[in-house]
Structure formats: C-alpha cells, structure tokens
Motif scaffolding. Sequence first.
Motif, PDB file in Angstrom:
ATOM      1  N   ALA A 151     -13.370  -0.180  -1.145  1.00 28.71           N
ATOM      2  CA  ALA A 151     -12.197   0.180  -0.344  1.00 28.71           C
ATOM      3  C   ALA A 151     -12.137  -0.618   0.941  1.00 28.71           C
ATOM      4  N   ASN A 155       4.825   8.686 -10.603  1.00 28.54           N
ATOM      5  CA  ASN A 155       3.579   8.116 -11.118  1.00 28.54           C
ATOM      6  C   ASN A 155       3.806   6.933 -12.054  1.00 28.54           C
ATOM      7  N   ASN A 211       3.018   1.621 -12.817  1.00 29.20           N
ATOM      8  CA  ASN A 211       1.815   1.948 -13.581  1.00 29.20           C
ATOM      9  C   ASN A 211       1.295   0.790 -14.420  1.00 29.20           C
ATOM     10  N   TYR A 242       3.334  14.065   1.487  1.00 25.06           N
ATOM     11  CA  TYR A 242       3.251  12.643   1.174  1.00 25.06           C
ATOM     12  C   TYR A 242       4.593  12.170   0.624  1.00 25.06           C
ATOM     13  N   GLU A 275       5.956   9.268  -1.884  1.00 26.55           N
ATOM     14  CA  GLU A 275       5.478   8.265  -2.828  1.00 26.55           C
ATOM     15  C   GLU A 275       6.435   8.168  -4.010  1.00 26.55           C
ATOM     16  N   TYR A 284       0.840  -1.207   0.000  1.00 23.83           N
ATOM     17  CA  TYR A 284       0.000   0.000   0.000  1.00 23.83           C
ATOM     18  C   TYR A 284       0.871   1.251   0.000  1.00 23.83           C
ATOM     19  N   ASN A 285       1.918   1.266   0.837  1.00 25.60           N
ATOM     20  CA  ASN A 285       2.791   2.439   0.898  1.00 25.60           C
ATOM     21  C   ASN A 285       3.566   2.637  -0.410  1.00 25.60           C
ATOM     22  N   ILE A 345       2.643   1.688  -3.513  1.00 26.71           N
ATOM     23  CA  ILE A 345       1.797   2.036  -4.656  1.00 26.71           C
ATOM     24  C   ILE A 345       1.005   3.313  -4.404  1.00 26.71           C
ATOM     25  N   SER A 346       0.459   3.479  -3.199  1.00 24.65           N
ATOM     26  CA  SER A 346      -0.398   4.631  -2.901  1.00 24.65           C
ATOM     27  C   SER A 346       0.333   5.762  -2.219  1.00 24.65           C
ATOM     28  N   GLY A 347       1.542   5.513  -1.685  1.00 27.55           N
ATOM     29  CA  GLY A 347       2.253   6.560  -0.972  1.00 27.55           C
ATOM     30  C   GLY A 347       1.921   6.559   0.503  1.00 27.55           C
ATOM     31  N   LYS A 348       2.591   7.395   1.260  1.00 27.07           N
ATOM     32  CA  LYS A 348       2.424   7.446   2.709  1.00 27.07           C
ATOM     33  C   LYS A 348       2.394   8.893   3.175  1.00 27.07           C
ATOM     34  N   GLU A 349       1.416   9.197   4.025  1.00 25.45           N
ATOM     35  CA  GLU A 349       1.311  10.547   4.590  1.00 25.45           C
ATOM     36  C   GLU A 349       2.324  10.697   5.718  1.00 25.45           C
TER      37      GLU A 349
END
Length: 311
Positions: A68, A31, A35, A26, A28, A5-6, A8-12
């Motif tokens: 989700a 892009n 992909n 963030y 990440e 998850y971190n 592919i989606s990044g981390k806050e």
Amino acid sequence: GGLLYNMISGKELYDMKVDDNTYTIYLEYPNDEYNNIDKVEGIELTSTSGTKTTLKDIATITIEDSPASIRKYNKRYRDEITAKFNTNYTENSETEIIDTIIKPNLTQNVVIGESTVDEMLGEEFGALFIAIGVAIFLVFIVMASQFESVRYSLMVMGTILYSFAGAFFALWLSGLKLQMVALLGFMMLVGTAVNNGILYVDTVNQYIDGGMETEKAIVESGAIRMRPILMTTLTTIVSMIPMSMAYGKNGEILQGLGVANLGGLILSTLMAFFVLPVLYFIFSHRKGDSVEQLAKDTKVALSEMAVEENK
C-alpha cells in the motif's frame, strides 16, 4: 493519481449520526463500474485546459502485487510490524517474539531495524546529555572565576553529584522511568543545586579573610547560612510538590521533572550542611596550600613580628 483513487476506491465524505449510532458515508461507483482492465483503460481524464484523453493513452494498465505504501530509510526499504500485548504479556514476551517469529525470517538483505520513535528518542537523549555536560562545565567556569580557586569550585560542584543521586533515588522510589522530561529536571538541578554550596563556601571564606580560625568559620557559616539556605530550598521544593503529585491537565507528563527536582534538592541541601563542611576542613588543611593562603599566613606572621618589635 488522486482522481483514479477516488474513482476506483471511493471517497470518504463525512460521518453521520443516526439514533446514537455513527455511520461513515462514502461516495463511490457501483461495484461493477470498473471491475476489469478494459473499463479502467477507458477512464477519461480532463486536463487543466479542458481537453480529454483516455487513461490507456498515457499509461499502461496491469494487475500487480504491491504494498500500500513504500518507505525508505538511508536508501533501504523499510516496513514496520506493530502489535499490542494482552494480559499474558511478561518481561520475556518481546524476546520470545523476536526469537520465534522475527529472526527465522531474516535473510542477508532483511535485518531488524530500530523504530522511528526509538531513533528520535535516542537522538534527543544524546543531545540532552551533551547539554547537561556543557551546563556543568559552564557552571564550573563561573565558580572558578569567582572563587579564584579550583578546589573550592570542585568542592561546590560535588553538590551536583549529590543532587543527581537524590533525583535517581526519588524516581526509583516513585516508580517513574528516566524519560525526557525527567532529564530536563536534571538539567535544572545543575544550576540550582550549587547555590547552597556557593553561599556556604563564600561565607566561610569571608570569615577566614576577616581573621577567624578555619574550624570556627566552618561552624559559624553553617549556623548563619542555615536559615537562608533552608528558606530558598523549601520554597523551591514546595513549588514542585503539585507537579510531583501529577496535578493539572498534563500533570503526569511533567511528574518526572517535579520528582527529580524534589529528590535532588533535598539530598543536595542535606549534603551541603553535613558533607560540605567536612570537605572544606579537609581541603583547607591539606599540604600545598594555595598562593593566596600563603600570602595570608605571611601577612599574619609579619604583623605578629611587628607587635613583638614594638614591645
């Protein structure tokens, strides 16, 4: 799962404030880093022992549509739809939404469910109503054992009904709803509202046991006990005024409790002075007196006969 998850989606990371503006930072990958499926399958995972393996060796990667999150309740899938009403909201808005939007989309396997909050409140309300019923029963048992009379106990228990009526009226007058905190005030009234009745009835019984006539004992008890009853009730009422006025940090939350107690105590006190004496007079003059009363009457009659014999 967390690692993927971190990646592919990044981390806050944190919020940064720049010139009175707050920006969320963030971390990440670019892009185009992951992909397509081939790039995702090539992600290397490191185990706790330090060995590395690619994702495609331990998982099958496909593109699928999925929610989700998945929630279940009583083994059934569950989802929530939330909305905020605007200024055009009316009392019929909720019904219109259900009739025009929700019900046309219902099927045999899709039904309207109750929200978690409503279910929790329903359970808590039910438990509190049971607690109030148990409290009333226990108060009755205590008074019946002390008065040794069911009718006197029921007479005093009537003040609880008066207090509930006063509490409902006070809540309606102040525009407050019957919420959980207000019900706690009702539970408090079960124990406090009967105090005035107990004090009055016990005094009347003491005067009658001392030989005073019933009518005179009823009047004298009201005159003698008026001051202590008013003092104890007024001190409680005054202490509830700040809570009823929603003073304090959490004043609005506890306002219902204070208002319910105020209305209940005021009406139950008035009823103790004006209704309880009438009830006592009616109960004491009805047919079928108790064994204790018959014993008292017999004792008085025997004493009068002894006086006549001496004469």
